[in-house]
Enzyme design. Structure first.
Site, short mmCIF file in Angstrom:
data_model
loop_
_atom_site.label_atom_id
_atom_site.label_comp_id
_atom_site.label_asym_id
_atom_site.label_seq_id
_atom_site.Cartn_x
_atom_site.Cartn_y
_atom_site.Cartn_z
N GLU A 94 -15.66 77.72 -21.52
CA GLU A 94 -14.38 77.34 -22.09
C GLU A 94 -13.73 76.25 -21.25
OE1 GLU A 94 -12.98 81.43 -24.35
OE2 GLU A 94 -12.35 81.13 -22.26
N CYS A 121 -8.68 71.12 -18.10
CA CYS A 121 -9.19 72.10 -17.13
C CYS A 121 -10.65 72.36 -17.48
CB CYS A 121 -8.37 73.39 -17.22
SG CYS A 121 -8.95 74.72 -16.14
N CYS A 128 -18.69 83.56 -13.02
CA CYS A 128 -18.36 83.32 -11.61
C CYS A 128 -18.71 84.57 -10.80
CB CYS A 128 -16.87 83.02 -11.48
SG CYS A 128 -16.33 82.58 -9.81
N CYS A 132 -12.68 87.48 -8.03
CA CYS A 132 -11.23 87.55 -7.87
C CYS A 132 -10.68 88.63 -8.80
CB CYS A 132 -10.59 86.20 -8.17
SG CYS A 132 -11.10 84.89 -7.04
N CYS A 135 -8.82 87.74 -12.16
CA CYS A 135 -9.42 86.70 -13.01
C CYS A 135 -10.43 87.29 -13.98
CB CYS A 135 -10.09 85.65 -12.12
SG CYS A 135 -10.82 84.29 -13.04
N GLY A 173 -15.84 79.45 -12.97
CA GLY A 173 -16.74 79.16 -11.87
C GLY A 173 -16.06 78.65 -10.61
N SER A 204 -10.63 72.72 -7.31
CA SER A 204 -10.08 73.96 -6.78
C SER A 204 -11.19 74.85 -6.22
CB SER A 204 -9.32 74.72 -7.88
OG SER A 204 -8.83 75.95 -7.39
N SER A 227 -7.29 78.15 -3.63
CA SER A 227 -6.81 79.41 -4.22
C SER A 227 -6.64 80.41 -3.09
CB SER A 227 -7.82 79.93 -5.26
OG SER A 227 -7.88 79.06 -6.37
N HIS A 229 -3.64 82.88 -2.45
CA HIS A 229 -3.20 84.12 -3.09
C HIS A 229 -2.76 85.23 -2.14
CE1 HIS A 229 -4.65 82.07 -6.54
NE2 HIS A 229 -5.92 82.27 -6.29
N CYS A 348 -4.07 80.43 -16.59
CA CYS A 348 -4.79 80.65 -15.33
C CYS A 348 -5.31 82.08 -15.24
CB CYS A 348 -3.84 80.36 -14.16
SG CYS A 348 -4.57 80.62 -12.53
#
Length: 399
Positions: A94, A121, A128, A132, A135, A173, A204, A227, A229, A348
Site C-alpha cells: 500500500e 508515502c 515488516c 512495532c 503498527c 517496511g 524513516s 521513529s 516513540h 500512520c
C-alpha cells in the site's frame, strides 16, 4: 504457459547495465523513462528513436510497469488516497497520497508561501519484521523486499493521479533493512527522469544504526526521520521490540554522527499513546534526551489498529501539554501531526494489505476539487481529468 517475469524499466541500475551489455549507451535510459512517463500506455520497445540493438532487449526483458494499481480509496474529506498495488509476484503493498494546502495558516506572523501540494508515502518492503506494537504492518511479518523498480513504480502510479512533490519512506517496511533498493530508488527519483529535490524526500527508520551512519554520505540532501516513540530504553523496547538490537545510547550517537555529516536536522517521530508514553515525566525525559541536538520533534496521535496491544490515543490536552513542555522548557521545535486518511486505514501505523471498500462518488468530487485548485494555479491538467472539463470550469471561473 505463464509469461516469464520481466524487469521494471524503472529499475534504473538493471536497465543501464543491460543496455550497456547490448552495446547501447546507458544515457538512453532517461529517454526511455521520459517517453513512458508521457505515454502511460506505451511499452519500452515502443519508445522511438533508440539504437536498433535496444529493441529486442526491451521487448524481451523489460516492462513499463511490472506492478498494477488494483484499487484507489479516497478519504471522506478528499485529502488522502490509499493505493493498493499488486506486484509481479502476486504480493501487494500500500502507498498513500496526502494532499495539503501549504498556504493555509500563518508563518512568523505573516502569510505562508506555497499552494496545494501532494506527498506520497511509499513502502519499501512487503510487511515488516520490526514488530512495532502500535503498527498494523508488523502483524503481517516480513514477506519480502521490494526492488528499486517496485519502489519507483509507486511514484509512477501516484503521479498519474496527482503530481507528487514530496516522498516519505514511511509506508510498509523498514527502509534501512532494504538499503540498496531504497538507495537506488531515491537516486532515480532525484535523477533526470523525475527531477525531485533530495530535500523533498524523507527516509524513516526505527534505528538501524550502521545504515544511519552511512546514509548521510550515500544520499546527501535527503532527510532522515527516526521513529523513537519513547524517551528511555526500557520503555522503547516495550513499544519497539527491535530496539533491543541497538540501545538508545548508540542510537542517539548515530543521530549525532548523521547530523554532523549531513548538516541537516533529524525529524523525531513520537507516537502519543495514552497512559504509556505521554506523561509529564516522559515529556521531561524526552526533552532531556533531545536537548542540544539538531532535531525537530513530530508528535503523532495514535491511530486505532488491529494489533494485540490495547492502546488508545492520548487526550488532546495531554498532547498539548506534552508539546508545551518540550517547547518552553527545552526550547525544541515540536509539532503535532495532522492525521490524514484514518477513515480508510491510511494513517500512520494503519497500513496492512487486506480487503478494501470501494470509493464514494463524493470523495472523488473532493479529489477533483483539490486538483482543480492546482490547475487554476499552474494550468497543468490533472491526471485522469478531461482537458475539456478543465477548460469549461476555467471559462466559468467556478470554484
Amino acid at each position: 504457459m505463464e509469461e516469464e517475469p520481466k524487469f521494471s524499466v524503472f529499475d534504473e541500475v538493471k536497465l543501464k547495465a543491460e543496455l550497456q551489455r547490448c552495446g547501447v549507451k546507458p544515457l538512453h535510459a532517461v529517454t526511455i523513462h521520459s517517453y513512458l512517463l508521457a505515454n502511460q500506455d506505451a511499452e519500452p520497445h515502443e519508445v522511438p528513436d533508440l539504437p536498433k540493438a535496444a529493441y529486442p532487449l526491451l521487448e524481451s526483458h523489460f516492462k513499463s510497469t511490472t506492478s498494477k494499481l488494483k484499487s484507489e480509496h479516497f478519504s471522506s474529506d478528499g485529502t488522502t488516497v490509499k493505493l493498493l498495488i499488486e506486484l509481479q509476484n502476486g504480493q501487494a503493498v500500500e502507498s498513500v497520497i496526502m494532499r495539503h494546502d501549504a498556504s493555509a495558516g500563518k508563518y512568523a506572523g505573516g502569510p505562508r508561501q506555497g499552494g496545494p501540494r501532494a506527498t506520497l508515502c511509499v513502502s519499501s518492503q512487503v510487511g515488516c519484521n520490526m514488530g512495532c506494537t502500535f503498527c498494523a504492518t508488523g502483524t503481517m511479518g516480513l514477506k519480502g523486499n521490494l526492488s528499486a523498480g517496485d519502489i519507483v513504480e509507486q511514484l509512477v502510479h501516484a503521479n498519474r493521479i496527482t503530481p507528487i512533490r514530496n516522498i516519505v519512506f514511511m509506508g510498509m517496511g523498514e527502509p534501512l533493512n532494504n538499503y540498496q533498493a531504497v538507495l537506488q530508488a531515491i537516486k532515480t527519483m532525484t535523477g533526470p527522469s523525475f527531477s525531485m529535490s533530495p530535500s523533498h524526500i524523507t527516509v524513516s527508520t526505527v534505528g538501524v544504526v550502521p545504515r544511519i551512519v552511512s546514509l548521510a554520505n550515500d544520499l546527501p540532501g535527503v532527510n532522515l526521520a527516526l521513529s523513537l516513540h519513547a524517551p528511555t530504553q526500557d520503555l522503547r523496547v516495550q513499544i519497539v521490540p527491535a530496539a533491543r538490537a541497538y540501545n538508545l545510547l548508540k542510537l542517539m550517537a548515530a543521530i549525532d554522527s548523521y547530523s554532523a555529516a549531513s548538516k541537516r536536522k533529524v525529524f523525531i517521530e513520537y507516537i502519543m499513546i495514552g497512559g504509556v508514553n505521554d506523561s509529564d515525566e516522559a515529556a521531561h525525559q524526552l526533552g532531556s534526551l533531545l536537548s542540544g541536538r539538531q532535531v525537530v520533534l513530530n508528535l503523532i496521535p495514535y491511530n486505532p489498529t488491529e494489533t494485540k496491544a490495547d492502546f488508545k490515543a492520548s487526550r488532546e490536552d495531554t498532547v498539548h501539554n506534552f508539546q508545551k513542555t518540550i517547547r518552553e522548557v527545552y526550547n525544541i521545535r515540536a509539532t503535532v501531526r495532522r492525521e490524514m486518511g484514518q477513515d480508510i486505514a491510511g494513517a500512520c501505523g494503519q497500513l496492512a494489505v487486506g480487503d478494501l471498500k470501494r470509493t464514494s462518488l463524493s470523495a472523488r468530487k473532493n479529489i477533483f476539487g483539490f486538483q482543480w485548485v492546482a490547475f487554476r494555479q499552474t494550468g497543468v491538467v490533472p491526471v485522469g481529468i478531461s482537458h475539456k472539463v478543465c477548460l469549461r470550469k476555467w471559462a466559468s471561473r467556478s470554484t
